[in-house]
Design an enzyme around this catalytic site. Structure first.
Site, PDB file in Angstrom:
ATOM      1  CE  LYS A 150      -3.735  -0.642   2.403  1.00 35.35           C
ATOM      2  NZ  LYS A 150      -4.356  -0.923   3.718  1.00 35.35           N
TER       3      LYS A 150
ATOM      4  NE  ARG B 127      -5.397   3.230   3.601  1.00 33.23           N
ATOM      5  CZ  ARG B 127      -5.421   3.386   2.279  1.00 33.23           C
ATOM      6  NH1 ARG B 127      -4.816   4.437   1.734  1.00 33.23           N
ATOM      7  NH2 ARG B 127      -6.014   2.507   1.520  1.00 33.23           N
TER       8      ARG B 127
ATOM      9  N   GLY C 195      -8.251  -7.873   4.291  1.00 38.00           N
ATOM     10  CA  GLY C 195      -9.139  -7.977   5.446  1.00 38.00           C
ATOM     11  C   GLY C 195      -8.519  -8.606   6.684  1.00 38.00           C
TER      12      GLY C 195
ATOM     13  CG  MET D 155      -2.828  -7.260   9.265  1.00 37.32           C
ATOM     14  SD  MET D 155      -1.174  -6.695   8.954  1.00 37.32           S
ATOM     15  CE  MET D 155      -1.223  -6.324   7.225  1.00 37.32           C
TER      16      MET D 155
ATOM     17  NE  ARG E  24      -5.360  -4.993  -3.283  1.00 36.93           N
ATOM     18  CZ  ARG E  24      -5.935  -5.024  -2.090  1.00 36.93           C
ATOM     19  NH1 ARG E  24      -5.225  -4.839  -1.012  1.00 36.93           N
ATOM     20  NH2 ARG E  24      -7.214  -5.236  -1.968  1.00 36.93           N
TER      21      ARG E  24
ATOM     22  CG  HIS F 115      -3.209 -44.561  -1.530  1.00 36.91           C
ATOM     23  ND1 HIS F 115      -4.486 -44.865  -1.949  1.00 36.91           N
ATOM     24  CD2 HIS F 115      -2.381 -45.092  -2.444  1.00 36.91           C
ATOM     25  CE1 HIS F 115      -4.414 -45.570  -3.042  1.00 36.91           C
ATOM     26  NE2 HIS F 115      -3.152 -45.727  -3.380  1.00 36.91           N
TER      27      HIS F 115
ATOM     28  NE  ARG G  75       8.642 -47.832  -8.196  1.00 35.55           N
ATOM     29  CZ  ARG G  75       7.946 -47.114  -7.308  1.00 35.55           C
ATOM     30  NH1 ARG G  75       8.534 -46.154  -6.614  1.00 35.55           N
ATOM     31  NH2 ARG G  75       6.675 -47.346  -7.136  1.00 35.55           N
TER      32      ARG G  75
ATOM     33  CD  GLU H  59      13.167 -44.990  -3.544  1.00 36.97           C
ATOM     34  OE1 GLU H  59      12.101 -44.418  -3.307  1.00 36.97           O
ATOM     35  OE2 GLU H  59      13.246 -46.010  -4.248  1.00 36.97           O
TER      36      GLU H  59
ATOM     37  CB  SER I  62      14.678 -41.069 -10.933  1.00 34.11           C
ATOM     38  OG  SER I  62      13.510 -40.327 -10.698  1.00 34.11           O
TER      39      SER I  62
ATOM     40  CB  THR J  14      11.693 -36.045  -3.301  1.00 36.08           C
ATOM     41  OG1 THR J  14      10.584 -35.979  -4.187  1.00 36.08           O
ATOM     42  CG2 THR J  14      12.953 -35.579  -3.997  1.00 36.08           C
TER      43      THR J  14
ATOM     44  CG  ASP K 164      10.375 -44.253  -0.031  1.00 34.43           C
ATOM     45  OD1 ASP K 164       9.953 -44.474   1.115  1.00 34.43           O
ATOM     46  OD2 ASP K 164      10.005 -44.884  -1.029  1.00 34.43           O
TER      47      ASP K 164
ATOM     48  CB  CYS L 225      10.013 -39.714 -10.198  1.00 35.70           C
ATOM     49  SG  CYS L 225      10.813 -40.906  -9.109  1.00 35.70           S
TER      50      CYS L 225
ATOM     51  CE1 TYR M 213      12.815 -37.368 -14.879  1.00 37.21           C
ATOM     52  CE2 TYR M 213      14.944 -37.568 -15.980  1.00 37.21           C
ATOM     53  CZ  TYR M 213      13.940 -38.112 -15.185  1.00 37.21           C
ATOM     54  OH  TYR M 213      14.065 -39.385 -14.704  1.00 37.21           O
TER      55      TYR M 213
HETATM   56  P1  ADP Z   1      -7.699  -2.533   3.577  1.00 37.27           P
HETATM   57  O1  ADP Z   1      -6.268  -2.879   3.400  1.00 37.27           O
HETATM   58  O2  ADP Z   1      -8.428  -3.461   4.485  1.00 37.27           O
HETATM   59  O3  ADP Z   1      -8.369  -2.249   2.281  1.00 37.27           O
HETATM   60  P2  ADP Z   1      -7.355   0.288   3.865  1.00 37.27           P
HETATM   61  O4  ADP Z   1      -6.236   0.804   4.668  1.00 37.27           O
HETATM   62  O5  ADP Z   1      -7.130   0.276   2.399  1.00 37.27           O
HETATM   63  O6  ADP Z   1      -7.701  -1.161   4.406  1.00 37.27           O
HETATM   64  O7  ADP Z   1      -8.608   1.161   4.231  1.00 37.27           O
HETATM   65  C1  ADP Z   1      -9.916   0.722   4.410  1.00 37.27           C
HETATM   66  C2  ADP Z   1     -10.892   1.618   3.664  1.00 37.27           C
HETATM   67  O8  ADP Z   1     -10.765   2.963   4.072  1.00 37.27           O
HETATM   68  C3  ADP Z   1     -10.637   1.607   2.175  1.00 37.27           C
HETATM   69  O9  ADP Z   1     -11.866   1.589   1.495  1.00 37.27           O
HETATM   70  C4  ADP Z   1      -9.909   2.891   1.942  1.00 37.27           C
HETATM   71  O10 ADP Z   1     -10.106   3.392   0.647  1.00 37.27           O
HETATM   72  C5  ADP Z   1     -10.499   3.812   2.994  1.00 37.27           C
HETATM   73  N1  ADP Z   1      -9.536   4.840   3.383  1.00 37.27           N
HETATM   74  C6  ADP Z   1      -8.312   4.618   3.893  1.00 37.27           C
HETATM   75  N2  ADP Z   1      -7.651   5.757   4.081  1.00 37.27           N
HETATM   76  C7  ADP Z   1      -8.478   6.757   3.704  1.00 37.27           C
HETATM   77  C8  ADP Z   1      -8.355   8.166   3.646  1.00 37.27           C
HETATM   78  N3  ADP Z   1      -7.245   8.802   4.011  1.00 37.27           N
HETATM   79  N4  ADP Z   1      -9.405   8.867   3.190  1.00 37.27           N
HETATM   80  C9  ADP Z   1     -10.543   8.241   2.814  1.00 37.27           C
HETATM   81  N5  ADP Z   1     -10.717   6.909   2.832  1.00 37.27           N
HETATM   82  C10 ADP Z   1      -9.691   6.157   3.267  1.00 37.27           C
HETATM   83 MG    MG Z   2      -7.528  -1.236   0.906  1.00 37.91          MG
HETATM   84 MG    MG Z   3      10.039 -44.926  -3.082  1.00 37.48          MG
END
Ligand code: ADP
Ligand code: MG
Ligand code: MG
Length: 911
Positions: free
Chosen positions: A35, A105, A114, A116, A349, A467, A644, A779, A798, A801, A803, A865, A885
């Site tokens: 980010k 952030r 989602g 962190m 990203r 298996h 084999r 092996e 051959s 891996t 065994d 193998c 290979y």
């Molecule tokens: P995540 O990684 O879970 O997407 P983000 O850090 O990107 O978390 O932020 C969560 C939400 O908040 C996103 O929709 C982002 O666009 C919004 N957001 C984050 N920073 C700002 C900001 N400075 N102004 C407005 N919206 C923000």
């Molecule tokens: Mg985000």
């Molecule tokens: Mg074997």
């Protein structure tokens, strides 16, 4: 560590972005996270990004090293950057006139959607909120922002459950008869804020912090802490992301999508991430902030509709995101906010996508001349190609049915059918035209006929290399293993799961890609690519097949490693060839022993108590094996085939001791005597004779060939006769005869003498001279350590891996499931060494084998193998160690082709 901390001191820890200039850039993901580096790069490109700064991932490491403390020097660096940000924003944190609001952030090197935490609207307190109101003349907006802030801060930083806030929010909504969140007016929102503060006081035992600088520090530390929350740890385990890299923290000026109807927020992709289609894709919400779009509070609108609502902002967004895609040369997943018709970019990203989309996008980007084929190869995660081969469910149908349990996703694909509990029943039911799912506590090699006819295999125990899993993948059969919640009563022909009983004949469906099991019938259909390979669909009619082939052609042009298949039967060889394998690295002859009508002959061979009888049984097997080999050679179109000689302990071909005892007791109880009873008794006696305490370390592999040389003789004869016949017919095949489990050069010498003698006999008899090779599997660690000696006899190695891993660790692959997970949880082992090669230990043994082997014989042919031959990370290692290979099961050939190309280009997935 002390040294590292000292080195950190001299480095920059905080990186500013704003006013068209940033300290960081796109190449600094390690330090700034994805980010942070994206925000810096967009800032440098002159795009409208709210200013801010990134606290680097190194600070996260320090935070954990110093037991949740941030050194004063770094605090000062943050304060300096905050001053800079206040200047750029023209606003001050905590000001009652013109308060600066920021978001705090999370953002690691690899995106962990989602997992962190992020906090918005930080800087508000009881005074600043009035300042915000006065400045914007918008009380509703000011208090909406404040209540969002308390809620997020309370949840993330003070660890108060979300429900506590939701409860109050709903209560106010109800009392004011508001339907939507946006229906609440300033007065109602003031009431929400008052209630929220009470929640904080009662749940956290303190007042909501009013000092914005304290808020900032607390939020920063909470983001660092979220790196180690349970779901983030689990996510990293699944996706192989190391724990030590840490997260960065981005502090960024807030922009507001919640000021009214001329504002909004949204997320999007530059192309469709499910199908790969080149179309603008995404959603937005008017008068909303951040998380609202993904949180599902209100139903967002398709992004195209933004064109009608705010045409100027829409046009600018299209133009910016198109530019970003060109710049990054990959599909972008972006976040934006519009404040009073002004567009701001908040994130970009590379977008996560399905395997299908990955192939479409990679080939499109080359067609659009944005990428060279070599670069496009790197855009596709080899593992994701599996999704293109798997049969599918209709996603809408699938979603409707509740999940009964989850197991390990061993082999991808959609499977649906009636439950049966034995392999024989699977065959019988299928012959009646039914589709079945074979449910077993675990599967054993002689279930193979039942597995073969089933739609899918579901087991309660076992891991990813059990298996059932190995065979499932080899057959391309959807399989789920280790579904521990299944209580299977095989004798009663039923199982229980979560309080429900499922009987033989009931319908079960599962998705081998996700591990989800459902108790219902759901229709599925084979993948288009398989339809083409099986020649039921012309290649011309399948666009996805053509793209798939194109991508793999590019990969073939780049890779150094050869690709072979592990295949035992002519149809498997044929399929492997169609998938692009050019040779067989492992043909297991014993799988042929389980073929139609053969088991009785094999048993007669085993039961023979003298050589003459044994030779008689072997003579019966000879023509059958010869036909097998003939078919396999042919299926591989004359490419090299490694066969084999017999490997497993003989008891695997006999009935189970317990079953025999039951049969005998039954016969005796009903007063029957005669040949059947005698036969069973004899079998039981032999089974007891063959019993071993540790069959995996017992009488198997080359040890069988040494004690029963006539088996090696018969197998050699079958191989050479088949090869001679084909050579006569004009297909030049060079068989490679491989002796398993060799640890002593004398073992190999013993067997090679037999092979050479029989081969010479056969060539004399048939009058055809052919070339053949004799080699061994490495092996057993002793084999690797004495590879220089062994190479004096072996023309190829051959590496087995499976065994080799088993014997290097001393872990039984059939029992490792009992403790592996705990090893992983405790970080004693990061990965399952049976799935991905342990480069440090087992890899070192392989390296020794390679070096010693080549010392003796420069042109020694080297391959692998084991199951690892189809694992991308392992393939990287095998490329680097200099093998010729890799050999993988037919359905993993595309993965191996692509991974081998990426290895040659020396890039790891995810970097
Ligand atoms: P995540 O990684 O879970 O997407 P983000 O850090 O990107 O978390 O932020 C969560 C939400 O908040 C996103 O929709 C982002 O666009 C919004 N957001 C984050 N920073 C700002 C900001 N400075 N102004 C407005 N919206 C923000
Ligand atoms: Mg985000
Ligand atoms: Mg074997």
């Amino acid at each position: 560590m002390a040294k590292k901390a000292a080195a950190n001191k001299s480095r920059q820890h905080v990186y500013f972005f704003g006013d068209g200039k940033a300290d960081g850039n796109r190449h600094m993901k390690d330090l700034l996270g994805g980010k942070g580096s994206g925000l810096a790069e967009m800032t440098n490109a002159g795009l409208p990004v709210p200013p801010g700064f990134t606290i680097s991932t190194a600070v996260c490491t320090i935070y954990y090293e110093q037991k949740a403390k941030i050194p004063a020097a770094i605090d000062r660096e943050i304060e300096q950057n905050l001053k800079k940000l206040e200047k750029a924003a023209g606003a001050t944190l905590g000001s009652t006139e013109n308060p600066l609001l920021v978001s705090v952030r999370s953002g690691a090197k690899f995106s962990m959607p989602g997992m962190m935490d992020t906090i918005l609207n930080l800087g508000l307190n009881d005074q600043a909120v009035e300042g915000l109101k006065n400045r914007t003349k918008n009380g509703r907006f000011a208090f909406d922002s404040y209540r969002r802030f308390i809620q997020m801060f309370g949840n993330v930083v003070l660890e108060i459950g979300k429900d506590a806030f939701e409860h109050e929010f709903e209560a106010v909504k109800k009392s004011t008869r508001a339907k939507l969140d946006t229906d609440l007016n300033e007065k109602a929102l003031r009431e929400v804020v008052a209630r929220y503060k009470k929640v904080v006081k009662s749940k956290a035992g303190r007042d909501f912090p009013q000092d914005p600088h304290e808020q900032l520090k607390m939020a920063r530390d909470a983001v660092f802490r979220s790196w180690m929350n349970a779901r983030a740890i689990e996510y990293r385990r699944i996706y192989d992301i190391p724990d030590h890299i840490g997260t960065a923290v981005n502090v960024q000026m807030m922009v507001f999508g919640n000021t009214g109807d001329r504002s909004g927020t949204g997320v999007g992709f530059t192309r469709n991430p499910a199908t790969g289609k080149k179309e603008f894709y995404g959603e937005f919400l008017i008068n909303a902030q951040g998380e609202d779009v993904v949180a599902g509070i209100r139903t967002p609108q398709p992004i195209r509709e933004l064109e009608q609502v705010m045409p100027k902002a829409y046009a600018q967004l299209r133009q910016i995101t198109t530019r970003l895609e060109k710049h990054y040369k990959d599909v972008q997943d972006f976040e934006f906010t519009i404040q009073d018709e002004r567009l701001f970019m908040l994130q970009t990203r590379s977008g996560k996508r399905t395997g299908h989309a990955a192939v479409v996008i990679a080939t499109d980007l080359v067609a659009e001349k944005l990428l060279k084929p070599k670069e496009a190869i790197l855009l596709v995660d080899p593992e994701s190609l599996n999704q293109l081969l798997a049969p599918g469910f209709d996603p809408d149908e699938w979603k409707k049915i509740p999940t009964a349990t989850k197991g390990l996703p061993a082999s991808p694909g959609a499977a649906s059918g009636q439950v049966v509990f034995t392999a024989d029943d699977a065959v019988a039911w299928t012959q009646q035209g039914k589709q079945v799912i074979l449910v077993r506590r675990e599967t054993v090699p002689d279930d193979i006929h039942g597995m073969f006819v089933s739609q899918g295999i579901l087991t309660a125990t076992g891991g990813m290399t059990s298996h059932a899993a190995v065979v499932g993948r080899q057959m391309g059969k959807p399989s789920i293993v280790g579904a521990g919640a299944l209580e299977i009563a095989e004798s009663a022909k039923q199982f229980r799961v979560n309080g429900k009983t499922v009987k033989e004949g009931d319908y079960v469906s599962f998705d081998g890609l996700t591990g989800e099991v459902k108790l219902a019938q759901v229709a599925s259909h084979p993948s288009e690519i398989l339809q083409v390979l099986n020649k039921t669909l012309p290649a011309k009619k399948s666009v996805i097949y053509q793209r798939f082939e194109k991508l793999l052609d590019w990969a073939d042009g780049v890779r150094r490693l050869g690709i072979r298949a592990n295949a035992d039967q002519p149809d498997q060889a044929e399929l492997a060839y169609a998938f692009g394998a050019r040779g067989i690295g492992l043909c297991r002859t014993e799988h042929m022993f389980f073929g139609e009508g053969r088991i009785p002959i094999v048993q007669r061979m085993i039961l023979a108590d003298n050589e003459a009888d044994r030779r008689k049984a072997l003579a019966e097997l000879l023509p059958l094996q010869r036909e097998d080999f003939y078919g396999v050679f042919k299926g591989m179109h004359g490419m090299p085939v490694t066969i084999r000689t017999i490997d497993p302990p003989l008891h695997e071909f006999l009935p189970k001791r317990e079953d025999l005892m039951v049969d005998i007791a039954k016969l005796e109880a009903t007063g029957q005597s005669g040949p059947e009873l005698n036969e069973k008794k004899r079998l039981l006696q032999r089974v007891e004779q063959l019993h071993e305490f540790n069959p995996m370390l017992g009488h198997r592999g080359v040890r069988l060939g040494i004690t029963y040389p006539e088996i090696t003789e018969m197998q050699t004869r079958a191989i050479i006769e088949a090869a001679c016949r084909l050579n006569k017919e004009g297909m030049k095949v060079v068989p490679e005869i491989m002796i398993p489990l060799v640890g002593l050069v004398k073992e190999l010498r013993d067997q090679k003498a037999i092979v050479d003698r029989v081969a010479a006999d056969v060539m004399k008899e048939t009058g055809v001279k052919i070339k053949y090779l004799v080699g061994t599997m490495i092996e057993v660690p002793r084999g690797a350590e004495t590879a220089d000696q062994i190479a004096s006899e072996a023309e190829f190695f051959s590496f087995g891996t499976n065994d080799l891993t088993q014997l290097t660790f001393g872990f039984s692959r059939d029992d490792v499931g009992k403790f592996l997970r705990i090893y992983q949880d405790k970080k004693i082992l990061e990965k399952d060494p049976f799935a991905s090669i342990d480069t440090e230990g087992v890899g070192a043994v392989v390296r020794t084998g390679v070096q010693l082997g080549r010392k003796t014989r420069k042109d020694l042919k080297l391959g692998i193998c084991g199951e690892h031959g189809g694992d991308p990370a392992s393939i990287h290692f095998f490329d680097k160690v200099g093998l010729d290979y890799v050999s993988a099961s037919p359905y993993r050939i595309p993965v191996a082709r692509l991974a081998a190309a990426q290895a040659a280009l020396s890039v790891k997935v995810g970097d």
